[in-house]
Design an enzyme around this catalytic site. Structure first.
Site: not given
Ligand code: AMP
Ligand code: MG
Length: 483
Positions: A183, A252
């Site tokens: 990314r 990201d």
């Molecule tokens: P996202 O919004 O899905 O792009 O996620 C943003 C960040 O939050 C990334 O580092 C993901 O790995 C982390 N993340 C999102 N959901 C979870 C979860 N349920 N448990 C752990 N990390 C999460």
């Molecule tokens: Mg993400």
């Protein structure tokens, strides 16, 4: 010979990078895993056995209940800008790289999303719910079938394990496949920590494996930036053309390879609205449909910033200035196809923007309109998709005059338009219907929808229901970042 688990032809490319780029962490076992969907077409592409016995043998692995002897399980570290603000360290909080396999089309990474805690889980539980996993699976494969660069989905494993979001849901794991999950945020992470040697190492890695043509350039790092800009411009042009809204275009979530990555609260536009916001959590509309090109460029600035120890600021800015013309060219090429034209002319922008204004006023269904446009010469109902029908008739006369310029046989034009204007896209309500059934233990609708989405350009009468206007309740659906 197809490969059968656990005898997979393993490679080590990401895993051969030094440990500063990831943490080795075991997946968390998932109780009572059930292989709900297995993508046999993708398995074939990867040269993996896909019969029932092979699938059964894979289930524990795809659930994160067993690991490959010859490969570690890795969570990579990255940072990023979220909603325009520097968010610091993020990383794979719930995804694990569990294999790199040698396939007929190159090395592919297998990632389990929802495989449990990692050092980057922060406040999260490391899990993904069935609902969002179905959305990720379906969208990945729908986008692929539409010819839009994307990470793929090999499998979906469900489990009765409870997971708490707004309510109690259950856990699932999606196996994602891509040449790389790098990314923009991976580069940002090391740049903002002042670890410029790591940025250079990542850039060298990216050039060696994903942008090999840059190695021979006068300035490989500048060529890499150019390449990332080109692929991103192409990707966003395709999103805009099909009416796809990503929903969370944080840096990201931007793939270095120009793939659609991290399907969360995405959406395909139903009734056209240029300002459509698909993510309920996006209160200001930062990631609205018509903002996506500008946001992509904003993210590319974040990426270019990380290369400033390797290229000059002027070089970076010059490269970034090429985004807009690249995007416009790529978008014009998409529109040329959608309009069934042989060549794009400068005046066609006016033809298109005038049409867009009519569609905006009537919230004309984006997918149905383009599909139906192919048969405008024999379809008297097309005008019914508009409020100001006289205005549309006037537009249609201009369009017909434009087509007459090119003297292309109707049949040829219709075939060309039907090959680029999909009949079926993953509308929110279609995903929602499949999700509700799946949550009640019935996966039939999910399988049927996945099949339909794998051939979005076909006039398949058995999927007429998917091609229809969305029901009234579709506009009430909201999707948010909670997944
Ligand atoms: P996202 O919004 O899905 O792009 O996620 C943003 C960040 O939050 C990334 O580092 C993901 O790995 C982390 N993340 C999102 N959901 C979870 C979860 N349920 N448990 C752990 N990390 C999460
Ligand atoms: Mg993400």
């Amino acid at each position: 010979m197809k490969h059968t688990f656990p005898a997979l032809p393993l490679a080590r490319r990401y895993a051969a990078l030094p440990p500063r780029f990831y943490t080795a962490v075991p997946s968390t076992p998932l109780p009572e895993p059930q292989l709900v969907v297995f993508n046999t077409a993708l398995a074939d592409e990867l040269n993996l056995a896909s019969d029932a016995v092979a699938q059964a043998a894979l289930t524990d692995f795809l659930a994160g209940n067993s690991a490959l002897a010859g490969y570690p399980q890795l969570a990579s570290v990255y940072s990023g800008h979220q909603f325009g603000v520097w968010a610091g360290q993020l990383g794979d909080g719930r995804a694990l790289l569990v294999a790199e396999i040698d396939t007929p089309t190159g090395i592919r990474e297998l990632q389990l999303k929802g495989a449990g805690f990692t050092p980057y889980s922060r406040m999260g539980d490391g899990r993904a719910v069935l609902r969002s996993s179905i959305r990720e699976y379906l969208a990945s494969e729908a986008m692929h079938a539409l010819g839009i660069p994307t990470t793929r989905a090999l499998a979906l494993v469900a489990s009765p394990q409870p997971v708490w979001r707004e309510t109690r849901e259950t856990a699932a794991v999606v196996t994602r496949v891509a040449a790389s999950f790098l990314r923009f945020g991976h580069f940002e992470h090391f740049y903002y920590r002042g670890e410029f040697d790591a940025v250079a190492e990542l850039a060298d890695f990216a050039i060696a494996h994903y942008y090999p043509e840059c190695a021979a350039a006068d300035q490989p790092y500048l060529a890499l930036l150019d390449g990332v800009i080109e692929r991103t411009a192409e990707l966003i042009a395709r999103w805009q053309a099909v009416g796809f809204c990503h929903g969370v275009m944080n840096s990201d979530n931007m793939s270095l390879l120009g793939l659609t990555l991290d399907y969360g609260p995405y959406g395909f536009i139903d009734g056209f609205d240029a300002h459509h916001i698909c993510n309920h959590s996006d209160e200001t509309g930062r990631y609205a449909y018509d903002q996506q090109p500008a946001i992509a460029l904003w993210n590319l600035h974040c990426y270019a910033q990380t290369l400033l120890k390797l290229i000059t600021k002027e070089e970076a800015l010059d490269a970034l200035r090429r985004f807009q013309p690249l995007f416009e060219d790529a978008f014009a090429e998409q529109l040329r196809g959608k309009l069934g034209l042989l060549a794009w002319q400068e005046d066609d922008w006016t033809l298109f923007t005038d049409l867009l204004a009519l569609m905006q006023a009537a919230h004309t269904d984006w997918t149905i309109f383009w599909r139906q446009l192919a048969r405008q010469h024999e379809d008297a109902t097309l005008r019914d998709l508009f409020l100001d029908r006289d205005a549309f008739d006037a537009w249609l006369l201009r369009y017909r005059a434009r087509l007459a310029n090119e003297d292309r046989p109707h049949g040829e034009r219709i075939a060309a338009m039907n090959a680029v204007n999909p009949r079926i896209v993953l509308r929110n309500h279609l995903a929602e219907t499949a999700i509700r059934a799946a949550e009640a233990g019935d996966y039939t609708a999910l399988h049927r929808l996945a099949s339909a989405l794998s051939r979005p350009f076909d006039d398949a009468p058995e999927y007429d229901d998917y091609a229809a206007l969305p029901p009234d309740w579709a506009s009430q659906l909201s999707v948010s970042c909670s997944s």
